[in-house]
Design a protein around this motif. Structure first.
Motif, PDB file in Angstrom:
ATOM      1  N   UNK A  21       0.828  -1.207   0.000  1.00 47.02           N
ATOM      2  CA  UNK A  21       0.000   0.000   0.000  1.00 47.02           C
ATOM      3  C   UNK A  21       0.865   1.261   0.000  1.00 47.02           C
ATOM      4  N   UNK A  22       1.981   1.218   0.707  1.00 44.10           N
ATOM      5  CA  UNK A  22       2.896   2.366   0.739  1.00 44.10           C
ATOM      6  C   UNK A  22       3.444   2.639  -0.649  1.00 44.10           C
ATOM      7  N   UNK A  23       3.892   1.593  -1.332  1.00 46.23           N
ATOM      8  CA  UNK A  23       4.425   1.760  -2.685  1.00 46.23           C
ATOM      9  C   UNK A  23       3.342   2.313  -3.608  1.00 46.23           C
ATOM     10  N   UNK A  24       2.141   1.781  -3.505  1.00 43.28           N
ATOM     11  CA  UNK A  24       1.040   2.243  -4.350  1.00 43.28           C
ATOM     12  C   UNK A  24       0.677   3.697  -4.053  1.00 43.28           C
ATOM     13  N   UNK A  25       0.631   4.074  -2.789  1.00 42.75           N
ATOM     14  CA  UNK A  25       0.288   5.456  -2.418  1.00 42.75           C
ATOM     15  C   UNK A  25       1.364   6.436  -2.870  1.00 42.75           C
ATOM     16  N   UNK A  26       2.626   6.064  -2.707  1.00 44.81           N
ATOM     17  CA  UNK A  26       3.713   6.935  -3.173  1.00 44.81           C
ATOM     18  C   UNK A  26       3.633   7.073  -4.686  1.00 44.81           C
ATOM     19  N   UNK A  27       3.328   5.967  -5.363  1.00 44.87           N
ATOM     20  CA  UNK A  27       3.173   6.021  -6.807  1.00 44.87           C
ATOM     21  C   UNK A  27       2.027   6.929  -7.221  1.00 44.87           C
ATOM     22  N   UNK A  28       0.920   6.862  -6.503  1.00 39.58           N
ATOM     23  CA  UNK A  28      -0.235   7.698  -6.833  1.00 39.58           C
ATOM     24  C   UNK A  28       0.051   9.174  -6.563  1.00 39.58           C
ATOM     25  N   UNK A  29       0.774   9.447  -5.476  1.00 39.75           N
ATOM     26  CA  UNK A  29       1.074  10.839  -5.108  1.00 39.75           C
ATOM     27  C   UNK A  29       2.304  11.374  -5.833  1.00 39.75           C
ATOM     28  N   UNK A  30       3.205  10.464  -6.233  1.00 43.65           N
ATOM     29  CA  UNK A  30       4.446  10.895  -6.857  1.00 43.65           C
ATOM     30  C   UNK A  30       5.462  11.416  -5.859  1.00 43.65           C
ATOM     31  N   UNK A  31       5.188  11.224  -4.577  1.00 47.57           N
ATOM     32  CA  UNK A  31       6.091  11.703  -3.529  1.00 47.57           C
ATOM     33  C   UNK A  31       5.742  10.996  -2.223  1.00 47.57           C
ATOM     34  N   UNK A  32       6.470  11.343  -1.183  1.00 45.73           N
ATOM     35  CA  UNK A  32       6.188  10.805   0.142  1.00 45.73           C
ATOM     36  C   UNK A  32       5.113  11.633   0.848  1.00 45.73           C
ATOM     37  N   UNK A  33       4.472  12.512   0.094  1.00 40.01           N
ATOM     38  CA  UNK A  33       3.420  13.362   0.641  1.00 40.01           C
ATOM     39  C   UNK A  33       2.112  12.575   0.757  1.00 40.01           C
ATOM     40  N   UNK A  34       2.172  11.498   1.535  1.00 36.65           N
ATOM     41  CA  UNK A  34       1.012  10.647   1.802  1.00 36.65           C
ATOM     42  C   UNK A  34       0.928  10.469   3.321  1.00 36.65           C
ATOM     43  N   UNK A  35      -0.243  10.145   3.794  1.00 30.25           N
ATOM     44  CA  UNK A  35      -0.412   9.955   5.233  1.00 30.25           C
ATOM     45  C   UNK A  35      -0.458   8.465   5.565  1.00 30.25           C
ATOM     46  N   UNK A  36      -0.154   8.164   6.802  1.00 23.52           N
ATOM     47  CA  UNK A  36      -0.270   6.788   7.273  1.00 23.52           C
ATOM     48  C   UNK A  36      -1.722   6.346   7.167  1.00 23.52           C
ATOM     49  N   UNK A  37      -2.628   7.276   7.370  1.00 21.57           N
ATOM     50  CA  UNK A  37      -4.051   6.961   7.270  1.00 21.57           C
ATOM     51  C   UNK A  37      -4.406   6.486   5.858  1.00 21.57           C
ATOM     52  N   UNK A  38      -3.896   7.176   4.823  1.00 27.52           N
ATOM     53  CA  UNK A  38      -4.147   6.765   3.443  1.00 27.52           C
ATOM     54  C   UNK A  38      -3.538   5.396   3.155  1.00 27.52           C
ATOM     55  N   UNK A  39      -2.317   5.193   3.637  1.00 27.92           N
ATOM     56  CA  UNK A  39      -1.642   3.916   3.435  1.00 27.92           C
ATOM     57  C   UNK A  39      -2.446   2.803   4.091  1.00 27.92           C
ATOM     58  N   UNK A  40      -2.832   3.034   5.327  1.00 26.68           N
ATOM     59  CA  UNK A  40      -3.589   2.015   6.066  1.00 26.68           C
ATOM     60  C   UNK A  40      -4.931   1.734   5.396  1.00 26.68           C
ATOM     61  N   UNK A  41      -5.599   2.770   4.949  1.00 24.89           N
ATOM     62  CA  UNK A  41      -6.892   2.582   4.281  1.00 24.89           C
ATOM     63  C   UNK A  41      -6.733   1.729   3.034  1.00 24.89           C
ATOM     64  N   UNK A  42      -5.694   2.003   2.238  1.00 19.70           N
ATOM     65  CA  UNK A  42      -5.447   1.215   1.033  1.00 19.70           C
ATOM     66  C   UNK A  42      -5.158  -0.241   1.393  1.00 19.70           C
ATOM     67  N   UNK A  43      -4.519  -0.453   2.543  1.00 21.91           N
ATOM     68  CA  UNK A  43      -4.183  -1.809   2.991  1.00 21.91           C
ATOM     69  C   UNK A  43      -5.357  -2.484   3.688  1.00 21.91           C
ATOM     70  N   UNK A  44      -6.434  -1.728   3.923  1.00 19.59           N
ATOM     71  CA  UNK A  44      -7.612  -2.305   4.549  1.00 19.59           C
ATOM     72  C   UNK A  44      -7.516  -2.449   6.054  1.00 19.59           C
TER      73      UNK A  44
END
Length: 188
Positions: free
Chosen positions: A17-40
């Motif tokens: 989920x972290x790799x996917x979120x970074x890919x979607x954002x294009x940066x590390x400008x993602x939250x743990x909440x977004x990562x966790x949500x993507x991971x379910x």
């Protein structure tokens, strides 16, 4: 009571989920909440398993580097000569999986993160040392200056990868690196 054996599954899900979120954002400008949500799962569970966003990101880069290492070993497994070993290392660095958009975003973020995060810098240094060591070993029988030539090839590989990934997707970085390899060695 937690289910036994769920921790590795959840950790792997968070890494992906972290790799996917970074890919979607294009940066590390993602939250743990977004990562966790993507991971379910909840962000509290993500923090439980990794502690911080930086720790999750480092785990994601270790995952990417393990995949890269497996690609290098796969290519080296077919190499029967020193020149074929050097070519295998170059080919592994430009394998299609290396250009997955999420992987590219993770690498670019990783380079940036290494400027301020000692753990990321340490991981980047290990990658660079391994690349240099593999190239030096392959070039020893082919070059009068294997360490210098390995440094040149490693710098070229990193630079060509960044250029191809960011600005020239139709370029031939692999071919360019292979041509330099042949010009540096004593082989025709």
């Amino acid at each position: 009571m937690p289910k036994l054996g769920m921790e590795p599954i959840r950790r792997a899900a968070l890494v992906e989920a972290t790799i996917a979120e970074i890919g979607a954002a294009g940066s590390l400008d993602v939250t743990v909440s977004k990562i966790a949500k993507r991971a379910g799962m909840s962000s509290a569970l993500a923090h439980h398993y990794f502690g911080s966003k930086d720790d999750i990101f480092l785990a994601a880069m270790r995952h990417i580097l393990r995949d890269y290492s497996a690609e290098v070993r796969r290519h080296l497994g077919r190499a029967t000569t020193p020149l074929a070993r050097a070519e295998a290392i170059i080919n592994a660095n430009f394998a299609p999986a290396c250009f997955d958009p999420a992987t590219v975003s993770a690498w670019m973020t990783f380079y940036t993160q290494a400027q301020t995060n000692p753990a990321a810098l340490h991981l980047l240094t290990l990658y660079q040392r391994r690349l240099r060591s593999n190239l030096t070993h392959a070039l020893r029988p082919l070059s009068d200056t294997p360490r210098r030539d390995a440094d040149t090839l490693a710098a070229l590989i990193d630079g060509l990868y960044i250029r191809a990934a960011l600005t020239s997707p139709d370029a031939d970085p692999q071919g360019t690196a292979l041509r330099l390899l042949h010009s540096l060695t004593r082989t025709p």
